[in-house]
Design an enzyme around this catalytic site. Structure first.
Site, PDB file in Angstrom:
ATOM      1  N   TYR A 178      -9.742 -10.712  10.922  1.00  0.00           N
ATOM      2  CA  TYR A 178      -9.873 -11.270   9.185  1.00  0.00           C
ATOM      3  C   TYR A 178      -9.439 -12.746   9.901  1.00  0.00           C
ATOM      4  CZ  TYR A 178      -9.044  -6.770   6.826  1.00  0.00           C
ATOM      5  OH  TYR A 178      -8.853  -6.321   6.163  1.00  0.00           O
ATOM      6  N   GLN A 233       0.631  -0.920   0.390  1.00  0.00           N
ATOM      7  CA  GLN A 233       0.250  -0.249   0.121  1.00  0.00           C
ATOM      8  C   GLN A 233       0.978   1.625  -0.518  1.00  0.00           C
ATOM      9  OE1 GLN A 233      -3.213  -0.197   3.041  1.00  0.00           O
ATOM     10  NE2 GLN A 233      -3.003  -2.498   2.681  1.00  0.00           N
ATOM     11  N   TYR A 269     -11.516   6.708  19.009  1.00  0.00           N
ATOM     12  CA  TYR A 269     -12.382   6.086  18.265  1.00  0.00           C
ATOM     13  C   TYR A 269     -13.049   4.511  18.514  1.00  0.00           C
ATOM     14  CZ  TYR A 269     -13.624  10.617  16.420  1.00  0.00           C
ATOM     15  OH  TYR A 269     -14.095  11.770  16.764  1.00  0.00           O
ATOM     16  N   GLU A 311     -15.553   2.947   9.105  1.00  0.00           N
ATOM     17  CA  GLU A 311     -16.447   3.854  10.237  1.00  0.00           C
ATOM     18  C   GLU A 311     -16.122   5.507   9.209  1.00  0.00           C
ATOM     19  OE1 GLU A 311     -15.468   1.759  13.283  1.00  0.00           O
ATOM     20  OE2 GLU A 311     -15.067   4.224  13.149  1.00  0.00           O
ATOM     21  N   HIS A 367      -1.514   0.068   5.621  1.00  0.00           N
ATOM     22  CA  HIS A 367      -2.379   1.344   6.200  1.00  0.00           C
ATOM     23  C   HIS A 367      -1.357   2.653   7.407  1.00  0.00           C
ATOM     24  CE1 HIS A 367      -5.032  -2.022   8.394  1.00  0.00           C
ATOM     25  NE2 HIS A 367      -5.369  -1.725   6.753  1.00  0.00           N
TER      26      HIS A 367
END
Length: 379
Positions: free
Chosen positions: A269, A80, A258, A248, A147
């Site tokens: 997963y 990513q 949060y 979210e 991430h």
């Protein structure tokens, strides 16, 4: 026979895609194609800056003409990671400052997100970022390729907001000695505003400096926040990927937690359960939670007049959902009101100077990621 079958399947796909486009409330025009595009930002003259994950920054005209920008930072490409977001300083017209987020390599195979800024200099047909300076680094650097988050956003007071993902390490999202899994607020030069919530903390009824707490932090308990936008009333909203379920949309409040990974409306997963938000009332609750997921990659709040009925609504780019998701706000509440099936993974969405929507597709197996222009269909 095999070629005939392939041709038939391609024909069916084109027919189905054209039929799906007929149901959309906008006209879709392909402008150009890119190698793993990630983000875009509009220059004052209507041209765009477009990032590609492998490390290229391009200036792109609205007709699709491209020119490469030099002077780029070293980008750690993989998974990513790579070159990420691009944003202009609010005073870009006078200072020409461009901000980039990207994955940066460290010693021993670790890596983390970073943000740099440089001055865009255009000399004839050549462009470059000069005086490039790193103003923020995700801490700590860790192993892995996921991430990063690293969306960039300026507010009306010229503060720079950075979304910082948990790097798939879970617990750092709750660790105040880490900048991972957080929303961060900085000055435009990377320094920390004195009124950030964790610059000081209360201990024994007195405020004291705490060097162990990262003062950049505005909120915590985030997983992979990939979209940030202010609504028309100045409220900051962040959209983030959940684990297996539980994407979210969160209204970001000062010093709020949060909950990730302590709570989530999804699960791990590998099937292990995560307690739902309802079990821990001390954590902020999402305004919207999606299961099945939409895999949000970006978000804007529409401010233009071209799509008049959408003014003030959020538009979220969906990867696995292959859609643009329209969200309506009502104070501190939010509701998905419509979903536009695009037939491809959507990486980014932006509003052009005239109110047209510009969309970047994620690169697909058989083709490049397209830049699309969306305009209302004639009535």
């Amino acid at each position: 026979m095999r070629r005939q079958l392939v041709a038939l399947l391609i024909g069916i796909f084109i027919t189905c895609f054209a039929s799906a486009q007929d149901n959309l409330p906008f006209k879709v025009e392909e402008i150009s194609q890119f190698d793993e595009p990630w983000s875009m930002a509009f220059l004052p003259d209507g041209r765009m800056l477009v990032t590609e994950k492998k490390g290229r920054l391009l200036i792109v005209s609205q007709q699709g003409e491209k020119s490469l920008v030099g002077g780029m930072p070293d980008v750690d490409y993989g998974g990513q990671g790579g070159l990420g977001d691009v944003a202009l300083h609010p005073d870009f017209a006078s200072n020409k400052l461009v901000y980039l987020s990207y994955a940066e390599a460290g010693i021993g195979g670790v890596r983390g997100a970073a943000v740099a800024r440089g001055t865009l200099v255009e000399e004839g047909r050549r462009s470059s970022l000069q005086n490039l300076q790193v103003i923020w680094r995700q801490y700590p650097k860790v192993l892995g390729y996921g991430h990063y988050g690293h969306r960039l956003l300026f507010d009306n007071d010229k503060y720079l907001w950075i979304s910082s993902g948990d790097r798939q390490k879970f617990t750092p999202a709750q660790d105040m000695q880490s900048s991972m899994g957080k929303i961060l607020r900085l000055h435009d030069d990377g320094s920390v505003p004195k009124d950030n919530p964790f610059v000081h903390y209360r201990q024994d009824n007195a405020f004291v400096d705490d060097e162990a707490i990262y003062p950049q932090i505005w909120s915590l308990g985030h997983r992979n926040p990939l979209g940030m936008a202010f609504d028309l009333n100045g409220k900051l909203w962040v959209i983030e990927m959940g684990p297996a379920g539980g994407d979210e949309l969160n209204l970001i409040k000062r010093a709020a937690n949060y909950g990730y990974p302590e709570v989530s409306n999804g699960k791990h997963y590998d099937g292990r359960a995560i307690p739902d938000h309802s079990t821990r009332p001390e954590f902020a609750v999402p305004a919207i939670s999606w299961t099945p997921v939409i895999s949000p990659a970006d978000m804007i709040v529409y401010q233009g007049k071209l799509f008049a009925n959408w003014r003030g609504d959020a538009l979220a780019a969906g990867l696995s959902s292959q859609a643009i998701v329209r969200i309506k706000f009502n104070g501190e509440k939010a509701t998905e009101v419509e979903r536009y099936e695009m037939g491809a993974r959507i990486r980014a969405v932006s509003e052009g100077p005239d109110g047209a929507l510009w969309v970047l597709e994620d690169e697909r197996a058989q083709s490049k990621g397209r830049l699309l222009k969306l305009t209302p269909k004639p009535r």
